[in-house]
Design an enzyme around this catalytic site. Structure first.
Site, mmCIF file in Angstrom:
data_model
loop_
_atom_site.group_PDB
_atom_site.id
_atom_site.type_symbol
_atom_site.label_atom_id
_atom_site.label_comp_id
_atom_site.label_asym_id
_atom_site.label_seq_id
_atom_site.Cartn_x
_atom_site.Cartn_y
_atom_site.Cartn_z
ATOM 1 C CE LYS A 181 49.663 56.148 84.977
ATOM 2 N NZ LYS A 181 49.477 54.702 85.150
ATOM 3 C CD GLU A 257 50.765 57.614 68.571
ATOM 4 O OE1 GLU A 257 49.975 56.871 67.952
ATOM 5 O OE2 GLU A 257 51.542 58.391 68.004
ATOM 6 C CB CYS A 291 46.314 50.556 69.181
ATOM 7 S SG CYS A 291 48.059 50.625 68.784
ATOM 8 C CD GLU A 388 40.945 49.789 70.651
ATOM 9 O OE1 GLU A 388 40.571 50.536 71.568
ATOM 10 O OE2 GLU A 388 42.093 49.823 70.176
HETATM 11 P P1 NAP Z 1 43.759 53.197 79.296
HETATM 12 O O1 NAP Z 1 42.790 52.596 80.222
HETATM 13 O O2 NAP Z 1 43.395 54.436 78.579
HETATM 14 O O3 NAP Z 1 45.099 53.409 80.156
HETATM 15 C C1 NAP Z 1 46.291 53.911 79.589
HETATM 16 C C2 NAP Z 1 47.119 54.580 80.674
HETATM 17 O O4 NAP Z 1 46.409 55.689 81.214
HETATM 18 C C3 NAP Z 1 47.446 53.681 81.855
HETATM 19 O O5 NAP Z 1 48.711 54.020 82.345
HETATM 20 C C4 NAP Z 1 46.356 54.050 82.856
HETATM 21 O O6 NAP Z 1 46.701 53.796 84.189
HETATM 22 C C5 NAP Z 1 46.229 55.538 82.618
HETATM 23 N N1 NAP Z 1 44.921 56.065 82.990
HETATM 24 C C6 NAP Z 1 43.724 55.439 82.967
HETATM 25 N N2 NAP Z 1 42.741 56.279 83.328
HETATM 26 C C7 NAP Z 1 43.329 57.471 83.606
HETATM 27 C C8 NAP Z 1 42.841 58.739 84.016
HETATM 28 N N3 NAP Z 1 41.540 58.963 84.228
HETATM 29 N N4 NAP Z 1 43.722 59.744 84.185
HETATM 30 C C9 NAP Z 1 45.015 59.539 83.973
HETATM 31 N N5 NAP Z 1 45.563 58.361 83.580
HETATM 32 C C10 NAP Z 1 44.723 57.333 83.385
HETATM 33 O O7 NAP Z 1 44.192 52.167 78.150
HETATM 34 P P2 NAP Z 1 44.664 50.666 78.295
HETATM 35 O O8 NAP Z 1 43.464 49.842 78.562
HETATM 36 O O9 NAP Z 1 45.827 50.559 79.214
HETATM 37 O O10 NAP Z 1 45.232 50.378 76.838
HETATM 38 C C11 NAP Z 1 44.436 49.986 75.785
HETATM 39 C C12 NAP Z 1 44.125 51.149 74.862
HETATM 40 O O11 NAP Z 1 45.333 51.734 74.405
HETATM 41 C C13 NAP Z 1 43.389 50.711 73.618
HETATM 42 O O12 NAP Z 1 42.351 51.617 73.330
HETATM 43 C C14 NAP Z 1 44.464 50.776 72.544
HETATM 44 O O13 NAP Z 1 43.973 50.950 71.242
HETATM 45 C C15 NAP Z 1 45.285 51.925 72.998
HETATM 46 N N6 NAP Z 1 46.634 51.875 72.417
HETATM 47 C C16 NAP Z 1 46.955 52.781 71.442
HETATM 48 C C17 NAP Z 1 48.216 52.724 70.850
HETATM 49 C C18 NAP Z 1 48.593 53.709 69.768
HETATM 50 O O14 NAP Z 1 49.765 53.822 69.504
HETATM 51 N N7 NAP Z 1 47.650 54.402 69.148
HETATM 52 C C19 NAP Z 1 49.137 51.758 71.256
HETATM 53 C C20 NAP Z 1 48.776 50.859 72.248
HETATM 54 C C21 NAP Z 1 47.514 50.932 72.835
HETATM 55 P P3 NAP Z 1 46.029 52.565 84.985
HETATM 56 O O15 NAP Z 1 46.571 51.352 84.372
HETATM 57 O O16 NAP Z 1 46.472 52.782 86.367
HETATM 58 O O17 NAP Z 1 44.534 52.698 84.794
#
Ligand code: NAP
Length: 484
Positions: A181, A257, A291, A388
């Site tokens: 997803k 992650e 990240c 962040e």
């Molecule tokens: P996000 O809002 O947490 O979303 C990540 C994924 O989860 C998306 O597919 C999103 O779908 C889904 N999602 C959101 N809310 C959800 C819920 N309540 N239940 C189930 N799924 C849900 O993060 P993002 O804004 O896309 O990405 C940025 C974050 O990712 C930053 O905090 C970054 O540090 C972190 N990151 C970490 C790594 C690592 O390896 N540690 C690597 C890259 C990024 P939708 O798009 O439909 O909301």
């Protein structure tokens, strides 16, 4: 539709990839180009019914895929790696269009993402068990590694290709089937990768790709399905925490992650030119939307002014504009909400006394652009240092001693990565040991490598991706007690 979309997902408005076929859905997601704010494509959005169909397909494919020879599974991944590399430019263009990053960053991501398929194509045949003698000496302990089963893989928008291959690669190598997803801002790249894996020989149902709008309902629905055995999530700490709670209801294997707040420490004995080069990579790869992005520059007082001035010069020299023009080095942020958050953090820091060395302020142009910005004299208690930023903003904080640098660096709930620059390797290793982080870059601004274990401690996550550790996240150990 644009050329890259047409090349990779030809002749159609993309549907869901379920059981090897493109499937329509009653709902659709508009994909926006953040550089133009125009609609790029409309993609089918899964509801609960389609999500269950994806689990049905993954379930039907699971026994045969688990029984497929590891070498054969590896060869599917190897072919997919080669296809990604052959189509690297088109894939990079697709990433630029839906994510906004600069073309060079997108091409780098495609190559990095493809390497996970190559790495895990090689790891597939290296999975083994053990034959041990029991402590009492009169028995044999046999262990064998078995695929976990059906895995739900959830990825963010900031690396739409690499975060998917870093999960799909080890899952397929281990013999698991998957439901991927992707983020709703960037579903096209995941669909294109699903198509590549299908054409590379992944049997129907082994890789299912289901973009979804308002993902939370669909994700909770699939995680409640008793056939699903694992969730692997990359995204924010907030959502990760919630998904761990959801996963706990069914005791699912979970890999997380999550977010980061990387300190970038520069000691006075460092090669400052090299530290500036490293800072530009650690801060500006992906326009700061990583990240691993350096979030706080901790610089030893005697060199703080020189470092800030040189960094501001380099940041100010970056060319900002749509990533599709290959001369541009800084593309737009992903969406208006994200850009607004960055601008608010900068404005609040300035109100608290920070000086803008370069950049600052939302430009008057179409697209969600925010300029490369350096802030000097940032108050150590400023929220910009504990949040962040996820954008091209570099706050600089001077420090007086090694102990203070370590204390400032560790003063965060996150623990993904830390960077440090020093000419004294003994000191660098001593500090690296004291830093609370899953990864440390010494005199390097980029540590990501498919052969290395990527992951965080504290609230940056649980588990590792890549390296020898990556495939273990998709394997269960079975112990067979034998008498012979
Ligand atoms: P996000 O809002 O947490 O979303 C990540 C994924 O989860 C998306 O597919 C999103 O779908 C889904 N999602 C959101 N809310 C959800 C819920 N309540 N239940 C189930 N799924 C849900 O993060 P993002 O804004 O896309 O990405 C940025 C974050 O990712 C930053 O905090 C970054 O540090 C972190 N990151 C970490 C790594 C690592 O390896 N540690 C690597 C890259 C990024 P939708 O798009 O439909 O909301």
């Amino acid at each position: 539709m644009s050329n890259a979309v047409e090349t990779l997902l030809p002749g159609r408005e993309p549907g869901l990839l379920i059981g090897g076929d493109w499937t329509e859905a009653s709902d659709r997601i508009e994909v926006i180009d953040p550089a133009t704010e125009d609609t790029l494509a409309e993609v089918a959005a899964a509801g609960e019914e389609e999500a269950t169909a994806a689990v049905d397909a993954a379930s039907a494919a699971a026994p045969e895929w688990a029984a497929t020879a590891p070498r054969e599974r590896g060869e599917v991944l190897r072919r997919a790696f080669e296809m990604m590399i052959d189509q690297a430019e088109a894939l990079a263009e697709l990433i630029v269009l839906e994510n906004g990053k600069a073309f060079a960053d997108a091409l780098g991501e495609v190559r990095y993402g493809a390497e996970f398929l190559r790495w895990f194509s090689e790891e597939a045949a290296r999975v083994g068990g053990e034959n041990r003698t029991a402590p009492a000496g009169d028995k044999t302990i046999l262990t064998r590694a078995e695929p976990v089963g059906i895995c739900v893989l959830i990825t963010p928008w900031n690396f739409p290709a690499a975060m998917a291959t870093r999960k799909v690669g080890p899952a397929l190598a281990a013999g698991c089937t998957t439901v991927l997803k992707p983020a709703s801002d960037t579903p096209l790249t995941a669909l294109a990768l699903g198509d590549i894996l299908r054409k590379a020989g992944a049997p129907p149902g082994v890789v299912n790709v289901i973009p979804a709008r308002g993902s939370s309902g669909v994700v909770e629905h699939v995680l409640a399905d008793p056939r699903v055995r694992k969730v692997s999530f990359t995204g924010s700490t907030e959502v990760g925490r919630h998904l761990m709670e959801v996963a706990a209801r069914r005791i699912l294997r979970s890999s997380m992650e999550l977010g980061g707040n990387a300190p970038f420490i520069v000691f006075a004995d460092a090669d400052i030119d090299a530290a500036i080069d490293g800072a530009m990579i650690a801060k500006m790869r992906n326009g700061g939307e990583a990240c691993t992005a350096a979030n706080r520059f901790l610089v030893e007082a005697p060199v703080a002014e020189r470092f800030t001035k040189a960094l501001a010069e380099r940041m100010g020299g970056l060319r900002m504009g749509p990533g599709i023009d290959r001369a541009n080095q800084l593309g737009p942020m992903i969406n208006e909400r994200s850009r607004r958050g960055i601008a608010d953090l900068v404005e609040a820091a300035v109100d608290r006394g920070a000086a803008v060395a370069v950049g600052g302020g939302i430009p008057d142009r179409v697209g969600y652009f925010y300029p490369a910005t350096v802030l000097a004299d940032v108050d150590p208690g400023d929220p910009i240092l504990s949040t962040e930023i996820f954008g091209p903003v570099a706050p600089v904080v001077p420090f007086a001693s090694e102990a203070e640098a370590i204390a400032l660096a560790n003063d965060t709930e996150y623990g993904l990565i830390s960077y440090l620059y020093s000419g004294d390797m003994g000191k660098a290793l001593r500090v690296a040991e004291a830093l609370e982080a899953g990864m440390v870059g010494i005199n390097r601004g980029l540590v990501s490598d498919p052969g290395a274990p990527f992951g965080g401690v504290k609230q940056s996550g649980v588990g590792r991706e890549g390296g020898r550790e990556g495939i273990l996240e998709y394997l269960e150990t079975k112990y067979i007690a034998v008498s012979w």
